[in-house]
Structures are given as C-alpha cells and as structure tokens.
Design a protein around this motif. Structure first.
Motif, PDB file in Angstrom:
ATOM      1  N   GLN A  62       0.827  -1.198   0.000  1.00 24.18           N
ATOM      2  CA  GLN A  62       0.000   0.000   0.000  1.00 24.18           C
ATOM      3  C   GLN A  62       0.863   1.250   0.000  1.00 24.18           C
ATOM      4  O   GLN A  62       0.551   2.244  -0.646  1.00 24.18           O
ATOM      5  CB  GLN A  62      -0.935   0.000   1.214  1.00 24.18           C
ATOM      6  CG  GLN A  62      -1.926   1.164   1.226  1.00 24.18           C
ATOM      7  CD  GLN A  62      -2.859   1.126   0.033  1.00 24.18           C
ATOM      8  OE1 GLN A  62      -3.384   0.076  -0.323  1.00 24.18           O
ATOM      9  NE2 GLN A  62      -3.046   2.249  -0.614  1.00 24.18           N
ATOM     10  N   HIS A  63       1.985   1.189   0.724  1.00 26.12           N
ATOM     11  CA  HIS A  63       2.902   2.335   0.739  1.00 26.12           C
ATOM     12  C   HIS A  63       3.467   2.583  -0.654  1.00 26.12           C
ATOM     13  O   HIS A  63       3.650   3.723  -1.075  1.00 26.12           O
ATOM     14  CB  HIS A  63       4.046   2.084   1.729  1.00 26.12           C
ATOM     15  CG  HIS A  63       3.667   2.332   3.166  1.00 26.12           C
ATOM     16  ND1 HIS A  63       3.199   3.542   3.605  1.00 26.12           N
ATOM     17  CD2 HIS A  63       3.667   1.505   4.241  1.00 26.12           C
ATOM     18  CE1 HIS A  63       2.943   3.474   4.908  1.00 26.12           C
ATOM     19  NE2 HIS A  63       3.203   2.240   5.318  1.00 26.12           N
ATOM     20  N   LYS A  64       3.740   1.494  -1.393  1.00 26.96           N
ATOM     21  CA  LYS A  64       4.267   1.646  -2.747  1.00 26.96           C
ATOM     22  C   LYS A  64       3.232   2.298  -3.653  1.00 26.96           C
ATOM     23  O   LYS A  64       3.550   3.142  -4.483  1.00 26.96           O
ATOM     24  CB  LYS A  64       4.666   0.274  -3.302  1.00 26.96           C
ATOM     25  CG  LYS A  64       5.909  -0.299  -2.645  1.00 26.96           C
ATOM     26  CD  LYS A  64       6.224  -1.683  -3.191  1.00 26.96           C
ATOM     27  CE  LYS A  64       7.440  -2.277  -2.497  1.00 26.96           C
ATOM     28  NZ  LYS A  64       7.724  -3.665  -2.975  1.00 26.96           N
ATOM     29  N   GLN A  99     -16.549   6.371  -0.005  1.00 24.90           N
ATOM     30  CA  GLN A  99     -15.893   5.292  -0.753  1.00 24.90           C
ATOM     31  C   GLN A  99     -15.794   5.630  -2.234  1.00 24.90           C
ATOM     32  O   GLN A  99     -16.783   5.954  -2.876  1.00 24.90           O
ATOM     33  CB  GLN A  99     -16.658   3.983  -0.551  1.00 24.90           C
ATOM     34  CG  GLN A  99     -15.943   2.762  -1.115  1.00 24.90           C
ATOM     35  CD  GLN A  99     -16.608   1.470  -0.683  1.00 24.90           C
ATOM     36  OE1 GLN A  99     -17.364   1.435   0.279  1.00 24.90           O
ATOM     37  NE2 GLN A  99     -16.339   0.387  -1.403  1.00 24.90           N
ATOM     38  N   ILE A 100     -14.595   5.455  -2.779  1.00 21.64           N
ATOM     39  CA  ILE A 100     -14.359   5.850  -4.164  1.00 21.64           C
ATOM     40  C   ILE A 100     -14.285   4.659  -5.114  1.00 21.64           C
ATOM     41  O   ILE A 100     -14.520   4.792  -6.310  1.00 21.64           O
ATOM     42  CB  ILE A 100     -13.061   6.699  -4.273  1.00 21.64           C
ATOM     43  CG1 ILE A 100     -13.021   7.467  -5.601  1.00 21.64           C
ATOM     44  CG2 ILE A 100     -11.817   5.836  -4.104  1.00 21.64           C
ATOM     45  CD1 ILE A 100     -11.912   8.512  -5.656  1.00 21.64           C
ATOM     46  N   GLY A 106     -10.757  -3.319  -4.355  1.00 20.67           N
ATOM     47  CA  GLY A 106      -9.923  -2.903  -3.226  1.00 20.67           C
ATOM     48  C   GLY A 106     -10.418  -1.672  -2.497  1.00 20.67           C
ATOM     49  O   GLY A 106      -9.749  -1.173  -1.593  1.00 20.67           O
ATOM     50  N   GLY A 107     -11.582  -1.166  -2.871  1.00 21.00           N
ATOM     51  CA  GLY A 107     -12.120   0.009  -2.199  1.00 21.00           C
ATOM     52  C   GLY A 107     -12.702  -0.328  -0.835  1.00 21.00           C
ATOM     53  O   GLY A 107     -13.125  -1.457  -0.586  1.00 21.00           O
ATOM     54  N   LEU A 370      -1.906   4.328 -14.683  1.00 17.67           N
ATOM     55  CA  LEU A 370      -2.538   3.025 -14.856  1.00 17.67           C
ATOM     56  C   LEU A 370      -3.572   2.739 -13.772  1.00 17.67           C
ATOM     57  O   LEU A 370      -4.303   1.756 -13.861  1.00 17.67           O
ATOM     58  CB  LEU A 370      -1.475   1.917 -14.825  1.00 17.67           C
ATOM     59  CG  LEU A 370      -0.498   1.893 -16.004  1.00 17.67           C
ATOM     60  CD1 LEU A 370       0.674   0.962 -15.694  1.00 17.67           C
ATOM     61  CD2 LEU A 370      -1.200   1.458 -17.286  1.00 17.67           C
ATOM     62  N   GLU A 371      -3.631   3.576 -12.745  1.00 13.88           N
ATOM     63  CA  GLU A 371      -4.492   3.308 -11.588  1.00 13.88           C
ATOM     64  C   GLU A 371      -5.894   3.875 -11.767  1.00 13.88           C
ATOM     65  O   GLU A 371      -6.061   5.057 -12.077  1.00 13.88           O
ATOM     66  CB  GLU A 371      -3.879   3.919 -10.322  1.00 13.88           C
ATOM     67  CG  GLU A 371      -2.677   3.164  -9.802  1.00 13.88           C
ATOM     68  CD  GLU A 371      -2.324   3.620  -8.406  1.00 13.88           C
ATOM     69  OE1 GLU A 371      -2.866   4.644  -7.943  1.00 13.88           O
ATOM     70  OE2 GLU A 371      -1.501   2.946  -7.772  1.00 13.88           O
ATOM     71  N   ILE A 372      -6.891   3.050 -11.521  1.00 17.06           N
ATOM     72  CA  ILE A 372      -8.279   3.506 -11.557  1.00 17.06           C
ATOM     73  C   ILE A 372      -8.507   4.562 -10.486  1.00 17.06           C
ATOM     74  O   ILE A 372      -9.215   5.553 -10.710  1.00 17.06           O
ATOM     75  CB  ILE A 372      -9.245   2.317 -11.348  1.00 17.06           C
ATOM     76  CG1 ILE A 372      -9.232   1.403 -12.571  1.00 17.06           C
ATOM     77  CG2 ILE A 372     -10.659   2.815 -11.081  1.00 17.06           C
ATOM     78  CD1 ILE A 372      -9.906   1.976 -13.796  1.00 17.06           C
ATOM     79  N   GLU A 373      -7.896   4.381  -9.318  1.00 18.75           N
ATOM     80  CA  GLU A 373      -8.121   5.336  -8.229  1.00 18.75           C
ATOM     81  C   GLU A 373      -7.551   6.711  -8.564  1.00 18.75           C
ATOM     82  O   GLU A 373      -8.142   7.738  -8.232  1.00 18.75           O
ATOM     83  CB  GLU A 373      -7.535   4.832  -6.911  1.00 18.75           C
ATOM     84  CG  GLU A 373      -7.913   5.715  -5.740  1.00 18.75           C
ATOM     85  CD  GLU A 373      -7.641   5.094  -4.389  1.00 18.75           C
ATOM     86  OE1 GLU A 373      -7.715   5.828  -3.383  1.00 18.75           O
ATOM     87  OE2 GLU A 373      -7.362   3.884  -4.324  1.00 18.75           O
TER      88      GLU A 373
END
Length: 534
Positions: A62-64, A99-100, A106-107, A370-373
């Motif tokens: 998660q830190h990465k 919540q996103i 993973g949300g 590349l991240e959806i978030e």
C-alpha cells in the motif's frame, strides 16, 4: 499554464473573504450551538486518533501504491499553514470521506472523521414512511430492471419555471462595459446553455433540504460530554475538539434563517431569502463551471464546445482567458454576498480543486496513470468537487450545520453523482459520435489521457500499459489502444459497472433524507446521468 495561475488567484481571492483573523465557524462564547449528536463531537477526535493508528499498520504494498499516486499541490504546505489557525480547517477531500472504489477493486469506506461522522445515519428517517426505501438504481429500465423511471418526478420540469429566467438574470450579472468581454462571458448562458445541469441540482437539493428539519439546537453541552475551561473535551485531542477548531465544523456553518417560524420548511421556503440565496448559489456554480470550460478549451486547444465554436475560436485566446477571469471575479463577489463565510470557504476549496485537477492531469507520474483510483481522484477534482461542495453549501444556506445528517448526505450524493457523470462521459467518448456529444470524440486520448474504459482494457492486456504510461505519444498508439478496447469483452462493462456503483451510492445518500418530490426527482436525475447518450 497562465490559465492555471489565474484559477489559483481566483481561489485565493475567494478564500480571503473567510480568513480575516476570526473564522465564521468559530462559535462566540455563550452563543447558541447546533449539534447533531452527543457522539459526533467526541467521536470525531477519537476516530482521528484511530486513523493515525490504522495508517501505521498499512502494509508495504500500500505504501508503494501511495508513493506513485499523484497528489496535486496548488499551494505549498508552508503557505497553506500561514492561512490557517486553530479556528480554521482545510477541507478533507471527499474521496477521503466517502468510498471511491468498489470492494472488488480494493475500495473500502474511509474511517469516520470530521465531515463524514453522520455518513451512515438513518436518524432523519425514524418513524417516517418512504415509498422508495431500499431502492436500487438497477431496479429501473435502462440499467437492468423493469421499473419505469418516469414514475418519479421529472427533475428538469420541476425547476423549469424557476430556472426559466436563469439566462436573463445571469446575463445581467456578468454584463460588462466592454462589449467583446461581455459577449464572450455571456456566450454559454445565452446561446449554448445546455440543460443547466448544475443549477438544476442546486435547486432540487434546496427543495429537498427544506423538507428536513434542522437537527437539535441547544445552548448547553450534553451531560455526558465534559468540556474544559478552554473549550476542550476531556479525553479528546485539543487541536481536534476545541471550540471553533476542527470539531467546531460539526455544529456550525449554518446560515441564520429569517423566515416565519424560524425554521425553513416546504411551505415557507419558496420566495424566502434562503431560497433566493440558494438560487444565487446555483448561478455562482454555473459561472465557475463555465469559466473552467472556457479556460480548459484554451489549454486543450479545443475548437468546439456544446455543439458550437469555443470562445477562444470565436474571439481569441486573450479574450477567452479574460472572459473566464471575469466570470470567476463576478462569482467571487456574488459568493461573498451570500453572507456565509463557511460557504465561501467550501466553494473556494471547490475552485482550488479545479486547479488541482488540471495539475494532476498534466503532472501525474507515469505509473499512476494506470491506476483507476488516480483516474477517479482526478475526476473528483475536475468534476465532482464543484457538485458535491455546492450540494453541501446549499444545505448550509438552508440552516443545516456542516456536520449534520442533511449536509453530510448532500455532499455524499454530489460526490457520487459527479463521479458517475464523469465516468459516463468517458464511456460516451468511445460510443457516441462527435455531433451527438457536442464536442470532439476521443478528445481525452488526443490529450494523452486514459479514462475508465482504456484503464480496464490495460488491466486485461498488459501490452497496452506502456502506451498509457507514455500518453499515446507515438504514432499508432491511439489506434492500437482502440483495437484492444474493442477486442475486450469486459472493459466497457467494468466501466459501466463503476458508473452504476457511484450512482447507487448517490441514491443511498439521497434515501437518508426525508422523502419529498424534489428528493425523488434527484433520484431520477441520477438515473438520467448513467443512461444518457450525450
């Protein structure tokens, strides 16, 4: 980039109205406080401590992820600190309150903190029947169900008469002695006004919150909450719980209401000063939105907007930038005239968010693309922030406190509605023709941007990832990406499901409010957002 600087300047001008030594949220000694529940004040500090403890246990992966995720910075940390004191608060972004992402991706719901303490409360509905209780957006036709959405009130018809003079009044509000500037500023309000989506939301939210009685007012602390001499609460961090500090937001920010009976309701709302100010907020929101469109078109070198020529193509870049600046300046003045500095700070934060979205769009590191978030956070800054902050501000103008069940539900509704709107917009970029959209199709890819459909395709086909990370700069990149998208059997479906997720969360927030025609019309509007074809 000069345009971004102008946005930041406008945000600073608006924010200056609310930072003159003392802050509007600060309760004076002996003043009447409005307070949602005994728990919310103490809980706010406790959950703040829990958040620190939880964050310390996050795993390395998660830190990465956090390390590559883009965090747009408009103002430096040092400059931001200078503008705040113990009696002010920097708003927490809505994606840290609600919540996103879906659980499957993973949300998870963010922990409770100041701004979302009453996120899941049903207290407003106790003993009140609701014919739409438990409604799912997928119950309706067009989203997988059999129910006809037409059984609910038409949102646009409900406020049609109130918005009919909108173009005339807003044109007067942005009139200038300079003919060219005046014509450029009025362009979208007179000729290319669209459906007035945002003013419609504000008007409907204003009516919906009028159906909810503001939560309990009292002048003494509850017996089970002990307050120290300096306004602190025993057992809770002073910086979080001191009177006028962060917890002060929970029971303050409501406008003083001057109506018969002292409380806004459905019978005395229309025509009141509260109604007038809420309607004016709708105009302000549209001014900010249109200014952002004008500036965006300059940055993106877009030729069309809303089915016609963009302002900078009709006139020039210089006139377009000045027209956008002028709209922001007028919005700033009108915002100050609402006489609620809590609303001023909230809406100033919305303006700052627009800038943050542009910076995030330009400067995100390749891995984060590349991240959806990351995509959803950018969508929040560029689209959802203005809607959700306008919804919460509408509740405050209606006499509801910042931390009330009503105001929290309004912001959560606007947050999810705004994201659903943007996701659907991005889907239409691939499925609708340019003459239907009123703007060029595939415009985002031309700017090197990847939206939900492409990102889900990249999850399926790793060969697409380098193209996303280099923003489709090489010849043939866009065509290759499209070929992968149309070959995928899941990407577009996942994007549509993400839009449905946010639409359902918007509906869930609405259903926490007492039932009224306007609330039900907002539910129909939410359905329209994810079923629209343009």
């Amino acid at each position: 980039m000069a345009t971004l600087g102008r946005f930041v300047l406008a945000a600073a001008i608006i924010a200056s109205f609310s930072n003159n030594g003392a802050y509007a949220f600060t309760p004076s000694v002996g003043c009447t406080r409005s307070f949602t529940s005994h728990q919310s004040r103490g809980q706010a500090g406790i959950t703040g401590q829990a958040m620190v403890a939880t964050s310390a246990t996050k795993n390395n992966s998660q830190h990465k992820i956090n390390a590559i995720r883009s965090s747009p910075v408009v103002v430096s940390e040092e400059a931001e600190a200078l503008s705040h004191s113990k009696t002010t608060m920097k708003l927490t972004p809505s994606y840290e309150l609600f919540q996103i992402l879906t659980e499957d991706e993973g949300g998870q719901k963010p922990l409770q903190t100041g701004g979302n303490t009453n996120r899941d409360s049903e207290i407003l509905k106790i003993g009140t029947p609701d014919t739409l209780a438990g409604t799912k957006i997928t119950d309706f036709q067009g989203v997988g169900g059999n129910k006809k959405i037409e059984t609910l009130p038409d949102p646009f018809k409900m406020v049609e008469k109130e918005l009919k003079p909108f173009s005339d009044s807003i044109s007067e509000l942005v009139s200038s002695d300079q003919p060219i500037l005046s014509m450029a500023a009025k362009h979208f309000f007179e000729k290319r006004h669209g459906k007035r989506f945002r003013p419609t939301i504000v008007q409907l939210v204003a009516k919906a919150v009028a159906a909810a009685t503001p939560e309990q007012l009292f002048t003494q602390m509850p017996a089970d909450v002990k307050e120290g001499d300096n306004g602190s609460i025993d057992g809770v961090d002073d910086s979080y719980a001191s009177v006028g500090g962060v917890a002060g937001w929970e029971w303050s920010g409501a406008s003083e209401v001057d109506v018969e009976g002292g409380v806004v309701n459905q019978s005395n709302h229309k025509g009141s000063d509260v109604w007038r100010k809420q309607a004016q907020l709708g105009q302000i929101v549209e001014m900010i939105h249109v200014a952002s469109l004008i500036h965006d078109d300059v940055l993106d070198e877009a030729d069309t907007r809303r089915g016609g020529e963009s302002v900078h193509k009709l006139y020039s870049n210089k006139v377009a930038v000045l027209a956008g600046d002028y709209l922001l300046a007028r919005a700033s003045v009108l915002l100050a005239r609402l006489e609620n500095t809590a609303v001023v700070q909230i809406m100033a934060t919305a303006l700052e968010s627009l800038v943050a979205g542009e910076i995030m769009q330009l400067k995100s590191p390749p891995e984060s693309l590349l991240e959806i978030e990351t995509y959803l956070r950018k969508s929040y800054y560029k689209t959802a922030s203005l809607i959700c902050y306008a919804c919460r501000s509408t509740a405050l103008l209606g006499g509801h406190t910042y931390g009330s069940n009503v105001a929290t539900a309004c912001e959560e509704f606007g947050f999810h509605l705004g994201l659903a709107y943007q996701i659907q917009d991005d889907i239409l970029d691939f499925t609708a023709a340019a003459n239907v959209l009123g703007k060029p199709a595939l415009a985002d890819m031309d700017l090197g941007l990847s939206t939900a459909p492409i990102l889900y395709t990249a999850q399926e086909y790793k060969e697409l990832r380098p193209l996303v990370m280099r923003r489709f700069k090489k010849k043939g990149d866009k065509q290759t990406a499209l070929e992968y998208l149309y070959k995928s059997e899941t990407a577009m479906l996942k994007a549509k499901n993400l839009a449905k997720f946010h639409a359902q969360r918007a509906v869930d927030a609405l259903l926490r409010l007492p039932q009224s025609e306007s609330r039900d019309a907002l539910l129909r509007l939410t359905h329209a957002v994810i079923t629209r074809k343009k």
